[in-house]
Scaffold this active site. Structure first.
Site, mmCIF file in Angstrom:
data_model
loop_
_atom_site.group_PDB
_atom_site.id
_atom_site.type_symbol
_atom_site.label_atom_id
_atom_site.label_comp_id
_atom_site.label_asym_id
_atom_site.label_seq_id
_atom_site.Cartn_x
_atom_site.Cartn_y
_atom_site.Cartn_z
ATOM 1 N N GLU A 55 -3.136 33.681 -33.227
ATOM 2 C CA GLU A 55 -2.479 32.382 -33.410
ATOM 3 C C GLU A 55 -3.448 31.275 -33.030
ATOM 4 O O GLU A 55 -4.098 31.345 -31.991
ATOM 5 C CB GLU A 55 -1.214 32.331 -32.535
ATOM 6 C CG GLU A 55 -0.569 30.970 -32.400
ATOM 7 C CD GLU A 55 -0.185 30.320 -33.732
ATOM 8 O OE1 GLU A 55 0.456 30.975 -34.577
ATOM 9 O OE2 GLU A 55 -0.537 29.131 -33.919
ATOM 10 N N ARG A 80 15.176 26.226 -33.044
ATOM 11 C CA ARG A 80 13.980 26.962 -33.447
ATOM 12 C C ARG A 80 13.199 27.439 -32.225
ATOM 13 O O ARG A 80 12.700 28.569 -32.195
ATOM 14 C CB ARG A 80 13.110 26.052 -34.322
ATOM 15 C CG ARG A 80 11.943 26.745 -34.953
ATOM 16 C CD ARG A 80 11.199 25.812 -35.896
ATOM 17 N NE ARG A 80 10.071 26.520 -36.467
ATOM 18 C CZ ARG A 80 8.921 26.679 -35.848
ATOM 19 N NH1 ARG A 80 8.740 26.161 -34.652
ATOM 20 N NH2 ARG A 80 7.947 27.355 -36.422
ATOM 21 N N ASP A 91 6.323 31.750 -45.183
ATOM 22 C CA ASP A 91 5.905 30.540 -45.905
ATOM 23 C C ASP A 91 4.542 30.700 -46.575
ATOM 24 O O ASP A 91 4.250 30.014 -47.554
ATOM 25 C CB ASP A 91 5.836 29.345 -44.943
ATOM 26 C CG ASP A 91 7.208 28.759 -44.631
ATOM 27 O OD1 ASP A 91 8.220 29.323 -45.105
ATOM 28 O OD2 ASP A 91 7.275 27.753 -43.916
ATOM 29 N N TYR A 105 24.852 20.359 -37.011
ATOM 30 C CA TYR A 105 25.600 21.477 -36.404
ATOM 31 C C TYR A 105 25.194 21.600 -34.943
ATOM 32 O O TYR A 105 24.111 21.150 -34.546
ATOM 33 C CB TYR A 105 25.347 22.799 -37.150
ATOM 34 C CG TYR A 105 23.914 23.095 -37.499
ATOM 35 C CD1 TYR A 105 23.020 23.581 -36.555
ATOM 36 C CD2 TYR A 105 23.449 22.884 -38.795
ATOM 37 C CE1 TYR A 105 21.703 23.861 -36.893
ATOM 38 C CE2 TYR A 105 22.120 23.149 -39.136
ATOM 39 C CZ TYR A 105 21.260 23.639 -38.172
ATOM 40 O OH TYR A 105 19.947 23.910 -38.507
HETATM 41 C C1 FAD Z 1 5.902 23.331 -35.912
HETATM 42 C C2 FAD Z 1 6.943 23.788 -36.882
HETATM 43 C C3 FAD Z 1 8.222 23.250 -36.828
HETATM 44 C C4 FAD Z 1 9.206 23.662 -37.736
HETATM 45 N N1 FAD Z 1 10.448 23.155 -37.638
HETATM 46 C C5 FAD Z 1 11.407 23.594 -38.464
HETATM 47 C C6 FAD Z 1 12.736 23.105 -38.335
HETATM 48 O O1 FAD Z 1 13.043 22.277 -37.478
HETATM 49 N N2 FAD Z 1 13.689 23.586 -39.193
HETATM 50 C C7 FAD Z 1 13.367 24.515 -40.166
HETATM 51 O O2 FAD Z 1 14.255 24.928 -40.912
HETATM 52 N N3 FAD Z 1 12.131 24.987 -40.304
HETATM 53 C C8 FAD Z 1 11.156 24.561 -39.492
HETATM 54 N N4 FAD Z 1 9.911 25.049 -39.612
HETATM 55 C C9 FAD Z 1 9.673 26.005 -40.714
HETATM 56 C C10 FAD Z 1 10.173 27.372 -40.416
HETATM 57 O O3 FAD Z 1 9.922 27.723 -39.075
HETATM 58 C C11 FAD Z 1 9.445 28.273 -41.384
HETATM 59 O O4 FAD Z 1 9.752 27.866 -42.706
HETATM 60 C C12 FAD Z 1 9.920 29.702 -41.305
HETATM 61 O O5 FAD Z 1 10.199 30.064 -39.999
HETATM 62 C C13 FAD Z 1 8.857 30.652 -41.876
HETATM 63 O O6 FAD Z 1 7.830 30.710 -40.913
HETATM 64 P P1 FAD Z 1 6.426 31.375 -41.040
HETATM 65 O O7 FAD Z 1 6.273 32.232 -39.827
HETATM 66 O O8 FAD Z 1 6.204 31.986 -42.354
HETATM 67 O O9 FAD Z 1 5.431 30.136 -40.954
HETATM 68 P P2 FAD Z 1 5.234 29.052 -39.809
HETATM 69 O O10 FAD Z 1 6.441 28.850 -39.002
HETATM 70 O O11 FAD Z 1 4.614 27.869 -40.450
HETATM 71 O O12 FAD Z 1 4.144 29.741 -38.846
HETATM 72 C C14 FAD Z 1 2.784 29.870 -39.208
HETATM 73 C C15 FAD Z 1 1.967 30.097 -37.940
HETATM 74 O O13 FAD Z 1 0.631 30.388 -38.316
HETATM 75 C C16 FAD Z 1 -0.255 29.670 -37.492
HETATM 76 N N5 FAD Z 1 -1.497 29.506 -38.254
HETATM 77 C C17 FAD Z 1 -1.668 28.789 -39.400
HETATM 78 N N6 FAD Z 1 -2.944 28.910 -39.848
HETATM 79 C C18 FAD Z 1 -3.584 29.726 -38.965
HETATM 80 C C19 FAD Z 1 -4.922 30.215 -38.914
HETATM 81 N N7 FAD Z 1 -5.836 29.908 -39.842
HETATM 82 N N8 FAD Z 1 -5.265 31.021 -37.871
HETATM 83 C C20 FAD Z 1 -4.332 31.370 -36.913
HETATM 84 N N9 FAD Z 1 -3.049 30.918 -36.935
HETATM 85 C C21 FAD Z 1 -2.679 30.109 -37.957
HETATM 86 C C22 FAD Z 1 0.483 28.355 -37.225
HETATM 87 O O14 FAD Z 1 0.006 27.712 -36.064
HETATM 88 C C23 FAD Z 1 1.921 28.854 -37.056
HETATM 89 O O15 FAD Z 1 2.202 29.231 -35.734
HETATM 90 C C24 FAD Z 1 8.904 24.647 -38.731
HETATM 91 C C25 FAD Z 1 7.602 25.208 -38.777
HETATM 92 C C26 FAD Z 1 6.630 24.785 -37.858
HETATM 93 C C27 FAD Z 1 5.243 25.407 -37.908
#
Ligand code: FAD
Length: 395
Positions: A33, A107, A296, A220
């Site tokens: 991370e 979250r 994502d 909510y």
């Molecule tokens: C800060 C933040 C706040 C959010 N708030 C909301 C919200 O309030 N409501 C909602 O519905 N959704 C929110 N989301 C979106 C939601 O959490 C995501 O759509 C969903 O959980 C899918 O998450 P994910 O794990 O695929 O990606 P993400 O949640 O985006 O996580 C990706 C992770 O990868 C890490 N990362 C990225 N690039 C690199 C790299 N090159 N090397 C190492 N690490 C890396 C990032 O720091 C992050 O921790 C938020 C996302 C983030 C990042």
């Protein structure tokens, strides 16, 4: 069972869930991370039964029950007049129909629960403060290079590399897709505030959804019912940077000047607002060789169906299930994973976009929409989503 070495890039909701689910199948996980710590960024997340069922299966049910709320229904109203348009049954109806609850959580609470579980798994190594710069596939193993804040580079090899690195995924580039996500013309304002200060008629155990032609509002209770989570969506030709650009309450109230008085009272409560812009990117590839994507990184989705986190959780559980097999052929298994996930991710992305159009419909389409909602009734509205909430991992 042969133990694979799996590197996961990104410890968001998707990466944390994947680390946990894959470790439970006996694999050795390195979770990388770029952040140096986990802050309280973010607001409410809806955990529909397709996601809560998986998290409960991972043993997180008791911890989640302590922080989640289970709204009884969604009350849909006109943003301008405040009149009721319809309802969607949640609560006990949803739980019985899909054998899992529809929860709403903060979250940060979900992230903390996942992180605690990850930290107590001896086969997961969490490497913080390292940014993955490059990922390379190979016939026997894949390699990634990370860089520390001090500039030190290190290469790490694994049987499989999983990109859970969010909407601007670096790992996605290794699959041949370097195109940036597309801005969809909406900005989300979000805030949380003390439930005791909410107008009494809007402080119940319900989700409120207010629809208007230029935007919509969702609220909510979260954090065990102590806080109200409030999200206001507005159309905007230009995006703002990042997940947490500050927003001014007066600006928001000016944009919602014609909203119903009760909604305006609600929007006036939080002192601080944060804004983030809504992007998506078509789901095309989930895997190539020994590299795969999740959450994502693979399929960013507009929040109008509340499925961003849920889809990432489904991806994680599906992949863990496929890698349960004895001596899995990694590239072949990743292709099966793509096959199982691609159509579903596309359907959810399409439905979320469609919901945006329906939510913000002009008067003629809105008239038809409101009639359909009344005709279906609360339970009929829920049953329309059997394909979504009834998800089970294919055997
Ligand atoms: C800060 C933040 C706040 C959010 N708030 C909301 C919200 O309030 N409501 C909602 O519905 N959704 C929110 N989301 C979106 C939601 O959490 C995501 O759509 C969903 O959980 C899918 O998450 P994910 O794990 O695929 O990606 P993400 O949640 O985006 O996580 C990706 C992770 O990868 C890490 N990362 C990225 N690039 C690199 C790299 N090159 N090397 C190492 N690490 C890396 C990032 O720091 C992050 O921790 C938020 C996302 C983030 C990042």
């Amino acid at each position: 069972m042969s133990r694979l070495s799996i590197a996961i890039v990104g410890a968001g909701i998707g990466g944390l869930t994947a680390a946990l689910a894959l470790a439970r199948q006996g694999h050795e996980i390195t979770l990388v991370e770029r952040r140096t710590g986990f802050s309280e960024v973010g607001a409410g997340l809806q955990l529909s039964p397709n996601a809560s069922r998986i998290l409960i299966g991972l043993g997180l049910g008791p911890a989640l029950r302590r922080v989640a709320t289970e709204p009884q229904r969604v009350l849909v109203r006109s943003l301008r007049s405040g009149k009721s348009i319809g309802q969607v049954a949640l609560g006990a109806f949803m739980r019985q129909l899909f054998e899992a609850p529809y929860w709403v959580v903060h979250r940060a609470d979900l992230q903390t629960i996942l992180l605690d579980a990850v930290r107590s798994e001896p086969s997961i190594r969490l490497v913080m403060g390292r940014t993955v710069e490059a990922v390379e596939d190979g016939p026997e193993e894949a390699a990634l290079t990370w860089i520390s804040a001090g500039g030190a580079r290190e290469t790490f090899r694994a049987d499989l590399i999983l990109g859970a690195d969010g909407i601007r995924s670096r790992v996605r580039q290794a699959l041949g897709d370097g195109t940036p996500p597309t801005y969809r013309g909406y900005i989300a304002w979000r805030a949380t505030f003390d439930r005791n200060s909410a107008p009494a008629e809007l402080a119940g155990d319900e989700t409120g959804l207010w629809l208007g032609p230029h935007g919509h509002v969702v609220h909510y209770p979260i954090a065990g019912g102590r806080l109200i989570n409030l999200v206001a969506i507005e159309k905007s030709p230009t995006p703002v940077e990042g997940w947490a650009a500050p927003g001014h309450r007066d600006e928001l109230l000016a944009r919602y000047g014609s909203a119903a008085p009760a909604l305006r009272r609600l929007l006036a409560q939080p002192q601080e607002w944060l804004r983030w812009s809504l992007f998506d990117h078509p789901a095309e590839r989930f895997a190539k060789g020994r590299i795969a994507l999740l959450g994502d990184a693979a399929h960013p989705v507009l929040p109008f169906l509340a499925q961003g986190a849920a889809l990432a959780i489904e991806d994680a559980a599906t992949l863990a299930c496929l890698l349960r097999e004895n001596k899995p052929d990694v590239p072949q298994t990743l292709l099966t994973y793509e096959k199982q996930r691609l159509d579903r991710a596309r359907r959810v992305q399409d439905e979320a976009r469609k919901n945006g159009r329906i939510y913000h419909a002009g008067s003629l389409i809105a008239f038809g929409r409101d009639r359909v909602m009344r005709h279906l009734g609360p339970e009929g509205m829920t049953k329309r989503y059997e394909w979504l909430y009834g998800f089970r991992i294919p055997e």
